[in-house]
Design an enzyme around this catalytic site. Structure first.
Site, short mmCIF file in Angstrom:
data_model
loop_
_atom_site.label_atom_id
_atom_site.label_comp_id
_atom_site.label_asym_id
_atom_site.label_seq_id
_atom_site.Cartn_x
_atom_site.Cartn_y
_atom_site.Cartn_z
N GLY A 81 10.35 13.81 3.70
CA GLY A 81 10.21 12.36 3.80
C GLY A 81 8.78 11.93 3.55
N VAL A 112 16.01 13.89 -1.60
CA VAL A 112 15.90 13.56 -3.02
C VAL A 112 14.81 14.37 -3.72
CG1 VAL A 112 16.04 11.59 -4.55
CG2 VAL A 112 16.24 11.23 -2.13
N GLY A 146 13.24 17.16 -2.77
CA GLY A 146 13.50 18.61 -2.73
C GLY A 146 14.51 19.03 -3.78
N GLU A 156 17.35 22.85 5.05
CA GLU A 156 17.62 21.48 5.49
C GLU A 156 17.94 21.48 6.97
OE1 GLU A 156 17.63 18.17 4.35
OE2 GLU A 156 18.35 17.82 6.38
N THR A 176 0.81 -1.23 0.00
CA THR A 176 0.00 0.00 0.00
C THR A 176 0.84 1.28 0.00
OG1 THR A 176 -0.23 -0.32 2.38
CG2 THR A 176 -2.07 -1.04 1.01
N HIS A 181 36.24 3.47 -24.58
CA HIS A 181 36.73 4.86 -24.62
C HIS A 181 36.11 5.57 -25.82
CE1 HIS A 181 39.34 8.31 -24.37
NE2 HIS A 181 39.56 8.20 -25.67
P1 FAD Z 1 3.29 2.90 -4.07
O1 FAD Z 1 3.96 3.15 -5.35
O2 FAD Z 1 3.07 4.03 -3.14
O3 FAD Z 1 1.89 2.22 -4.41
C1 FAD Z 1 0.95 1.92 -3.45
C2 FAD Z 1 -0.40 1.81 -4.11
O4 FAD Z 1 -1.30 1.20 -3.19
C3 FAD Z 1 -1.01 3.15 -4.48
O5 FAD Z 1 -1.43 3.14 -5.83
C4 FAD Z 1 -2.21 3.27 -3.55
O6 FAD Z 1 -3.30 3.98 -4.14
C5 FAD Z 1 -2.56 1.84 -3.32
N1 FAD Z 1 -3.30 1.59 -2.07
C6 FAD Z 1 -2.98 2.00 -0.83
N2 FAD Z 1 -3.85 1.50 0.08
C7 FAD Z 1 -4.75 0.77 -0.63
C8 FAD Z 1 -5.87 -0.02 -0.27
N3 FAD Z 1 -6.24 -0.19 1.02
N4 FAD Z 1 -6.57 -0.62 -1.25
C9 FAD Z 1 -6.20 -0.49 -2.56
N5 FAD Z 1 -5.13 0.21 -2.94
C10 FAD Z 1 -4.40 0.82 -1.99
N6 FAD Z 1 11.88 5.84 -6.32
C11 FAD Z 1 12.89 5.42 -7.12
O7 FAD Z 1 13.37 4.30 -6.95
N7 FAD Z 1 13.36 6.22 -8.13
C12 FAD Z 1 12.88 7.45 -8.35
O8 FAD Z 1 13.33 8.14 -9.27
C13 FAD Z 1 11.84 7.93 -7.52
N8 FAD Z 1 11.32 9.15 -7.71
C14 FAD Z 1 10.29 9.58 -6.91
C15 FAD Z 1 9.80 10.86 -7.11
C16 FAD Z 1 8.77 11.33 -6.32
C17 FAD Z 1 8.23 12.71 -6.56
C18 FAD Z 1 8.20 10.48 -5.32
C19 FAD Z 1 7.06 10.95 -4.48
C20 FAD Z 1 8.70 9.22 -5.11
C21 FAD Z 1 9.76 8.75 -5.90
N9 FAD Z 1 10.31 7.49 -5.71
C22 FAD Z 1 11.36 7.07 -6.49
C23 FAD Z 1 9.83 6.59 -4.66
C24 FAD Z 1 8.88 5.53 -5.27
O9 FAD Z 1 7.82 6.17 -5.91
C25 FAD Z 1 8.37 4.60 -4.19
O10 FAD Z 1 9.45 4.05 -3.47
C26 FAD Z 1 7.55 3.48 -4.80
O11 FAD Z 1 6.47 3.97 -5.52
C27 FAD Z 1 7.04 2.52 -3.71
O12 FAD Z 1 6.32 1.50 -4.32
P2 FAD Z 1 5.18 0.71 -3.54
O13 FAD Z 1 4.69 -0.32 -4.49
O14 FAD Z 1 5.68 0.27 -2.22
O15 FAD Z 1 4.04 1.78 -3.22
P1 NAD Z 2 14.26 12.31 2.01
O1 NAD Z 2 14.30 11.47 3.21
O2 NAD Z 2 15.09 11.97 0.83
O3 NAD Z 2 14.65 13.80 2.38
C1 NAD Z 2 14.01 14.50 3.38
C2 NAD Z 2 14.96 15.57 3.86
O4 NAD Z 2 14.24 16.43 4.70
C3 NAD Z 2 16.14 15.02 4.64
O5 NAD Z 2 17.33 15.57 4.16
C4 NAD Z 2 15.84 15.45 6.06
O6 NAD Z 2 16.99 15.67 6.83
C5 NAD Z 2 15.06 16.73 5.81
N1 NAD Z 2 14.18 17.12 6.91
C6 NAD Z 2 13.44 16.31 7.70
N2 NAD Z 2 12.77 17.06 8.61
C7 NAD Z 2 13.09 18.35 8.36
C8 NAD Z 2 12.72 19.58 8.95
N3 NAD Z 2 11.91 19.62 10.00
N4 NAD Z 2 13.24 20.72 8.43
C9 NAD Z 2 14.10 20.68 7.38
N5 NAD Z 2 14.49 19.55 6.79
C10 NAD Z 2 13.98 18.40 7.28
O7 NAD Z 2 12.71 12.42 1.63
P2 NAD Z 2 12.00 13.05 0.36
O8 NAD Z 2 12.94 13.85 -0.43
O9 NAD Z 2 10.75 13.66 0.87
O10 NAD Z 2 11.63 11.75 -0.46
C11 NAD Z 2 10.78 10.75 0.13
C12 NAD Z 2 11.17 9.38 -0.33
O11 NAD Z 2 10.96 9.24 -1.72
C13 NAD Z 2 12.62 9.11 -0.06
O12 NAD Z 2 12.72 8.02 0.82
C14 NAD Z 2 13.22 8.77 -1.36
O13 NAD Z 2 13.98 7.59 -1.30
C15 NAD Z 2 12.05 8.59 -2.31
N6 NAD Z 2 12.42 9.26 -3.57
C16 NAD Z 2 13.41 8.69 -4.31
C17 NAD Z 2 13.84 9.32 -5.45
C18 NAD Z 2 14.94 8.70 -6.24
O14 NAD Z 2 15.23 7.54 -6.03
N7 NAD Z 2 15.57 9.42 -7.15
C19 NAD Z 2 13.28 10.51 -5.86
C20 NAD Z 2 12.29 11.07 -5.07
C21 NAD Z 2 11.86 10.41 -3.93
#
Ligand code: FAD
Ligand code: NAD
Length: 466
Positions: free
Chosen positions: A271, A183, A185, A203, A143, A444
């Site tokens: 986060g 990430v 931000g 941060e 989820t 290369h």
């Molecule tokens: P999710 O992708 O969150 O999917 C959960 C699904 O469950 C959702 O569709 C939700 O609607 C559904 N759901 C929840 N509860 C229920 C319920 N009770 N019944 C039916 N459906 C339900 N990760 C990377 O590795 N690379 C990246 O570049 C990257 N970029 C990101 C950029 C952003 C802006 C964000 C927000 C995240 C990014 N992430 C990235 C993180 C990545 O999106 C998540 O780690 C990943 O989607 C987690 O997968 P999941 O299957 O656990 O859950």
């Molecule tokens: P993050 O954990 O990467 O970064 C959150 C940042 O906010 C940290 O640096 C933390 O120290 C800071 N922070 C926490 N509390 C704070 C406060 N009170 N004031 C100021 N700074 C504070 O989380 P995110 O950027 O929100 O991303 C969420 C998740 O999504 C991450 O776990 C990340 O792995 C995933 N994600 C992954 C990718 C990727 O793989 N390229 C891209 C986007 C998101």
């Protein structure tokens, strides 16, 4: 009532991959998704749309800043059409989520749209347009997660926003204040920086991307500052208020002074939190810990033995590829296999430009664990490939065991680091030494030559081109 070997709740990269693997293993499988489109956070409001906007904004940035030095002149002004940029992003999302519909059909997986609610450990009610109930011998909870927040911030989704809204803004902010230099931000901050916004990152910790290797944080900080990001580390946000179109963020700096940031948008990216709302996990005997995560054992089994949980809703890195690995793991475990995941070798990537990528241990972790190591570092600027494309920022750093030379961690900042890190993952999966990598031919001119050079530097301090 329909009956299944496995029901998967949630269709993100964890859930849909788990469903496909279950079906491949001959298990009768259903997937339940509360939203109308499959793909979860990653495909709808995460990885895919953010990378689409990073790519579009990168093209614009190149056009206004770098084309000229390549001898490309554009008569007239280069302009942004944000509406079109966002629409292109949406069409990429639509194609990608449509692809998941296709994969579900191809694998004979029944898709239920609606909120999955446990009735007990083997029955799930689906609250969609109609209410249905299914029976499942096993369930995989996938989820996912939702954006996190600070208790005193009122996210109005207009000017005080999360990543979800930042992916569909109607205007380029004049001044985007980003709370959290992680990430999200930095990636979304860079999108709007390139499009012309002033971007201030606030941060809490003493450096951006604080969980990554310190050297990497430092290099990224340097590069982003060159790109005119305003980075404020060691700042504790105490309040966020909105007055009309203005957002005021108040924080306390390292010296204990109160500082104010005034902008027109504030992105809260501190986060994400595991999501289990409405799941009624307790009815199935599934325990949730005080961090909101579903508790799992080494087999990803919850406190109910026929129910597994994977991805963002359990402990560990919140990454799409981690969720996918766990999806396959849970499916294979249910089918009686004995799969394995090496969590140390899940790479992490930040898709800024230059990109940041890492796998294995950081220098800080090795020091803390008392492991003697050698570090070999090679700057991207010393590569012919980097000079050709003018992507000279960054480095590759390889950390190897001081005695055995086994590679323990690889950290890089540079063009295409996101793709290059795969070489390090393969090497570490096979427990390669730095010398092994240093003796392999690297084409290369490529950016990957920096990996070979860093390996040479780690082995015997004998990089060739520096
Ligand atoms: P999710 O992708 O969150 O999917 C959960 C699904 O469950 C959702 O569709 C939700 O609607 C559904 N759901 C929840 N509860 C229920 C319920 N009770 N019944 C039916 N459906 C339900 N990760 C990377 O590795 N690379 C990246 O570049 C990257 N970029 C990101 C950029 C952003 C802006 C964000 C927000 C995240 C990014 N992430 C990235 C993180 C990545 O999106 C998540 O780690 C990943 O989607 C987690 O997968 P999941 O299957 O656990 O859950
Ligand atoms: P993050 O954990 O990467 O970064 C959150 C940042 O906010 C940290 O640096 C933390 O120290 C800071 N922070 C926490 N509390 C704070 C406060 N009170 N004031 C100021 N700074 C504070 O989380 P995110 O950027 O929100 O991303 C969420 C998740 O999504 C991450 O776990 C990340 O792995 C995933 N994600 C992954 C990718 C990727 O793989 N390229 C891209 C986007 C998101």
């Amino acid at each position: 009532m329909n009956s299944y070997d496995v029901a998967v709740i949630g269709s993100g990269p964890g859930g849909y991959v788990a469903a496909i693997r279950c079906a491949q293993l001959g298990l009768k499988t259903a997937i339940i998704e509360k939203y109308a489109t499959l793909g979860g956070t990653c495909l709808n409001v995460g990885c895919i749309p953010s990378k689409a906007l990073l790519d579009s904004s990168h093209h614009y940035d190149d056009a206004i800043k770098h084309f000229e030095e390549h001898g490309i002149e554009i008569p007239g002004e280069v302009k942004i059409n944000l509406e079109k940029m966002i629409a292109r992003k949406q069409s990429v999302v639509d194609q990608t989520t449509g692809g998941i519909d296709f994969l579900m059909k191809k694998n004979n997986i029944d898709v239920y749209q609606g909120l999955g609610v446990f009735k007990d450990a083997t029955h799930i009610t689906i609250n969609g347009e109609e209410t249905q109930e299914i029976e499942a011998k096993n369930t995989i909870i996938a989820t996912g997660s939702k954006p996190g927040n600070l208790p005193f911030i009122d996210i109005d989704k207009e000017r005080i926003i999360t990543s979800t809204e930042a992916l569909k803004l109607k205007e380029v902010p004049k001044h985007l204040i980003v709370i959290g230099g992680g990430v999200i931000g930095l990636e979304l901050g860079q999108v709007y920086k390139r499009l012309g916004a002033e971007v201030s990152v606030i941060e809490y910790m003493d450096r951006i991307v604080p969980t990554m290797d310190k050297g990497v944080s430092k290099e990224l900080n340097k590069v982003l500052k060159k790109q005119k990001f305003k980075i404020n580390a060691s700042h504790k946000v105490t309040s966020v208020t909105r007055n009309g179109d203005e957002v005021v963020v108040t924080a306390t700096n390292k010296k204990g002074e109160e500082v104010q940031f005034k902008g027109d948008y504030c992105l809260v990216s501190v986060g994400r939190r595991p999501y289990t709302d409405g799941l009624n996990a307790e009815a199935a005997g599934v325990k949730i810990n005080d961090r909101g995560q579903i508790e799992v054992n080494a087999h990803l089994q919850t406190s109910a033995s026929n129910i597994y949980a994977i991805g963002d809703v359990v402990k560990g890195a919140m990454l799409a590829h981690k969720a996918e690995e766990e999806g396959v793991f849970a499916a294979e475990t249910i089918a009686g296999q004995k799969p394995h995941i090496d969590y140390n070798l899940i790479p992490g990537v930040v898709y800024t430009w230059p990109e940041v990528a890492a796998v294995g241990k950081t220098e800080e972790q090795l020091k803390e664990a008392g492991i003697a190591y050698k570090a070999g570092q090679f700057p991207m600027r010393a590569l012919g490939r980097s000079r050709a494309s003018m992507d000279i920022d960054g480095f590759v750093k390889i950390l190897a065991d001081k005695t055995t030379d086994e590679i323990l961690g690889v950290h890089m900042v540079g063009a295409r680091a996101a793709d290059m890190i795969a070489e390090a993952v393969v090497a570490m999966e096979y427990r390669a030494s730095a010398e092994d990598v240093s003796r392999m031919s690297h084409a290369h001119p490529t950016y990957t030559e920096a990996i070979k050079e860093a390996a040479l530097a780690a082995t015997e301090d004998r990089a060739l081109h520096i």
